[in-house]
Design an enzyme around this catalytic site. Structure first.
Site, PDB file in Angstrom:
ATOM      1  N   GLN A 133       4.013   1.603  -1.078  1.00  0.00           N
ATOM      2  CA  GLN A 133       4.677   1.745  -2.370  1.00  0.00           C
ATOM      3  C   GLN A 133       3.702   2.236  -3.434  1.00  0.00           C
ATOM      4  O   GLN A 133       4.054   3.051  -4.292  1.00  0.00           O
ATOM      5  CB  GLN A 133       5.316   0.424  -2.798  1.00  0.00           C
ATOM      6  CG  GLN A 133       6.496   0.019  -1.947  1.00  0.00           C
ATOM      7  CD  GLN A 133       7.617   1.037  -2.002  1.00  0.00           C
ATOM      8  OE1 GLN A 133       7.980   1.561  -3.046  1.00  0.00           O
ATOM      9  NE2 GLN A 133       8.195   1.331  -0.844  1.00  0.00           N
ATOM     10  N   ASP A 134       2.468   1.758  -3.369  1.00  0.00           N
ATOM     11  CA  ASP A 134       1.431   2.199  -4.309  1.00  0.00           C
ATOM     12  C   ASP A 134       1.176   3.694  -4.146  1.00  0.00           C
ATOM     13  O   ASP A 134       1.096   4.433  -5.135  1.00  0.00           O
ATOM     14  CB  ASP A 134       0.149   1.401  -4.072  1.00  0.00           C
ATOM     15  CG  ASP A 134      -0.970   1.823  -4.999  1.00  0.00           C
ATOM     16  OD1 ASP A 134      -0.763   1.861  -6.227  1.00  0.00           O
ATOM     17  OD2 ASP A 134      -2.077   2.115  -4.489  1.00  0.00           O
ATOM     18  N   HIS A 135       1.055   4.156  -2.906  1.00  0.00           N
ATOM     19  CA  HIS A 135       0.840   5.587  -2.660  1.00  0.00           C
ATOM     20  C   HIS A 135       2.007   6.420  -3.178  1.00  0.00           C
ATOM     21  O   HIS A 135       1.798   7.470  -3.802  1.00  0.00           O
ATOM     22  CB  HIS A 135       0.639   5.861  -1.163  1.00  0.00           C
ATOM     23  CG  HIS A 135      -0.788   5.895  -0.759  1.00  0.00           C
ATOM     24  ND1 HIS A 135      -1.584   6.992  -0.949  1.00  0.00           N
ATOM     25  CD2 HIS A 135      -1.568   4.958  -0.183  1.00  0.00           C
ATOM     26  CE1 HIS A 135      -2.798   6.733  -0.504  1.00  0.00           C
ATOM     27  NE2 HIS A 135      -2.810   5.498  -0.032  1.00  0.00           N
ATOM     28  N   HIS A 158       0.841  -1.203   0.000  1.00  0.00           N
ATOM     29  CA  HIS A 158       0.000   0.000   0.000  1.00  0.00           C
ATOM     30  C   HIS A 158       0.882   1.261   0.000  1.00  0.00           C
ATOM     31  O   HIS A 158       0.608   2.221  -0.735  1.00  0.00           O
ATOM     32  CB  HIS A 158      -0.923  -0.018   1.221  1.00  0.00           C
ATOM     33  CG  HIS A 158      -1.911   1.086   1.269  1.00  0.00           C
ATOM     34  ND1 HIS A 158      -2.885   1.269   0.321  1.00  0.00           N
ATOM     35  CD2 HIS A 158      -2.080   2.086   2.173  1.00  0.00           C
ATOM     36  CE1 HIS A 158      -3.627   2.327   0.638  1.00  0.00           C
ATOM     37  NE2 HIS A 158      -3.153   2.838   1.754  1.00  0.00           N
TER      38      HIS A 158
END
Length: 105
Positions: A79-81, A77
């Site tokens: 890394q996605d942000h 999550h």
């Protein structure tokens, strides 16, 4: 995952989201022709990305030194942000340049 790693991951989420929000605000300001504010918000977005990178670098350093860094849903999550924030900042730069051209005419 230990508390130290979680303390590194949470800022990635926070700063990645902050970068995205600031980039959107920069685009909105450019749309209104307020390029000074657009540049200010873009600077804030860039600062958020730099702050997020510090946490990411710490995690990479831990992994490189042989310390176990668990990959959890929180890490994914985070890394996605961060990646989304970076993409928004890059796109915001281009969109602002387009608005500058449009507003000239």
């Amino acid at each position: 995952m230990n508390d130290e790693q979680m303390a590194e991951i949470m800022p990635l989420i926070m700063y990645g989201g902050e970068a995205k929000s600031s980039a959107i605000e920069a685009i909105q300001a450019a749309k209104l022709g307020d390029f000074e504010k657009a540049d200010e918000r873009l600077d804030a977005a860039n600062q958020a990305i730099v702050s997020a990178h510090h946490g990411q670098t710490n995690l990479l350093t831990q992994a490189a030194s042989g310390e176990a860094v668990s990959v959890s849903i929180y890490m994914v999550h985070a890394q996605d942000h961060l990646m989304t924030g970076i993409a928004f900042v890059d796109l915001a730069r281009e969109i602002i340049e387009l608005y500058k051209v449009i507003k000239k005419y």
